[in-house]
Design an enzyme around this catalytic site. Sequence first.
Site, PDB file in Angstrom:
ATOM      1  N   CYS A   1      20.618   4.520  63.314  1.00  0.00           N
ATOM      2  CA  CYS A   1      20.339   5.580  63.982  1.00  0.00           C
ATOM      3  C   CYS A   1      20.703   6.584  62.767  1.00  0.00           C
ATOM      4  O   CYS A   1      20.101   6.572  61.675  1.00  0.00           O
ATOM      5  CB  CYS A   1      21.220   5.886  65.149  1.00  0.00           C
ATOM      6  SG  CYS A   1      20.733   7.464  66.087  1.00  0.00           S
TER       7      CYS A   1
ATOM      8  N   HIS B   1      18.566   2.206  68.515  1.00  0.00           N
ATOM      9  CA  HIS B   1      19.797   1.452  68.402  1.00  0.00           C
ATOM     10  C   HIS B   1      19.471  -0.138  68.778  1.00  0.00           C
ATOM     11  O   HIS B   1      19.369  -0.206  70.109  1.00  0.00           O
ATOM     12  CB  HIS B   1      20.714   2.220  69.727  1.00  0.00           C
ATOM     13  CG  HIS B   1      21.381   3.294  69.322  1.00  0.00           C
ATOM     14  ND1 HIS B   1      22.531   3.513  68.635  1.00  0.00           N
ATOM     15  CD2 HIS B   1      21.065   4.562  69.154  1.00  0.00           C
ATOM     16  CE1 HIS B   1      22.767   4.724  68.211  1.00  0.00           C
ATOM     17  NE2 HIS B   1      21.874   5.466  68.458  1.00  0.00           N
TER      18      HIS B   1
ATOM     19  N   GLU C   1      21.798  -2.307  69.334  1.00  0.00           N
ATOM     20  CA  GLU C   1      22.555  -2.841  70.215  1.00  0.00           C
ATOM     21  C   GLU C   1      22.407  -2.206  71.728  1.00  0.00           C
ATOM     22  O   GLU C   1      23.267  -2.724  72.714  1.00  0.00           O
ATOM     23  CB  GLU C   1      24.112  -2.427  69.870  1.00  0.00           C
ATOM     24  CG  GLU C   1      24.631  -0.992  69.916  1.00  0.00           C
ATOM     25  CD  GLU C   1      24.019   0.073  68.877  1.00  0.00           C
ATOM     26  OE1 GLU C   1      23.041  -0.366  68.285  1.00  0.00           O
ATOM     27  OE2 GLU C   1      24.216   0.973  68.698  1.00  0.00           O
TER      28      GLU C   1
END
Lengths: 216, 269
Positions: free
Chosen positions: A79, A185, A187
């Site tokens: 990011c 992102h 994750e």
Amino acid sequence: MNVDVTVIDYGVGNLRSLRRGLERAGATVTESSDPDAIRTADALVLPGVGAFEECMRNSRPFHDVLREVAEDTPVLGICVGLQLLMTDSTEDAPEGDVVEGLDLVEGHVTRVAGDVKVPHMGWNTLTVERDHPVVADVETGDYAYFVHSYRTDAGEHTVASCDYGGGFAAIAANERGNVVGTQFHPEKSGDTGLAVLDGFVSFAADWNAGRTPLAD
Amino acid sequence: MLTKRIIPCIDVDVDDDGDPAVYTGVHFEDLQYTGDPVELAREYNAAGADEFVFLDITASAEGRETMLDVVGQVADECFIPLTVGGGIRTRDDIKETLRAGADKVSITTGALERPELITEGARAFGNQCIVISVDSRRRYDEDGEHYVEVDGESCWFECTKKGGREGTGVDVVSWAAEAEERGAGELFVNSIDADGTKDGYDLPLTGAVCDAVSTPVIASSGAGSPEHMREAFEAGADAALAASIFHFGEYTIDETKAYLDEQGVPVRR
């Protein structure tokens, strides 16, 4: 083989999911706020949340060592972490000016344009533009989770692109391929995101074993 | 293409043994037990939910500890965004919740009582993690600022506090614009009138808020079917939240998305 991935901790909120995602990919994860300690990592992850200028300021103690290790270590920016790796950004800069980034990947960060809501928040599709180990198991049309107001135009550095008010780099990398970043992102991007983290960890393992698929 | 998000919401309380449990209610009252939050989150993750919202409806300190623990357990297993709300009043509450594993915090009363909290939170942790939640109630008097015509009557929307038990006199539409101005990254629009009815979202409310702001809006309260979600998206919402229709298995996330896809609404499948 085991890969030691160090997540650079310079006060960016929640690193828990990122750590768990990297662990699922088989890495041993360390969070470090000590610039000297990151020198010996097999791979580095540079997270980032919030404004570019502030992240640049907070991560300053790491800049020299990052520039140095980026010569021969896999680095993954996430990011705003990706944006920090780029040449510069217009975020919070005076009109017509820019705030300088680390310039490890050549490119300019600008505000999301076009007739779209800002921030770009939610799940959007990836288009794979070229080969890179991080997209080994990612296909065009897979969804990733984005939350951002700035981005870099798709270009030479783009491994995967996304379209929101124009095409931008969802994944970008330097020429050698060892410095790479995702605007989304991983994750938080379900199976697609885990595949990207898997790809990065395998890439780091290969790189450190001397089997560098992208070495020049 | 950016997709519309389908978000299951889980109301978490502690049961008589002190264990976390999920409840759903009607008009924010009459809570019914529906299951274990971590198990539910795991199921929704596998079923294709785009995000989760966890609302801590306990008021006690132990309840809060339990909640943060649940947040961590969910964050460890589910790699999709997690928003946590309930009782967040200070910058430290935001920090603690994010550190436990939340990606965003949802703030209602804390922001109405001290609007600076939005600015502080956005500055410290980024706009993207500050979700301002409103619990709206329709009023048919002269005290509002923004009126809409509903069934031939003119009404405005009032922000309430304490889960709908207390009025504030603040106009939802004005407050939404102010929250955005102060740095909110998303607006979460609940309706006391529609909550638990399964008659559909309060569409005039959803539409009025969407017209007033450019940040993403999550429609909430009243979903009884996938059609209701389509209506919310047509009214301008970016995400639709539902609790009971998913918890009680009336519709799966997949059925919901299949319907929306057929109707031309972009969804992640």
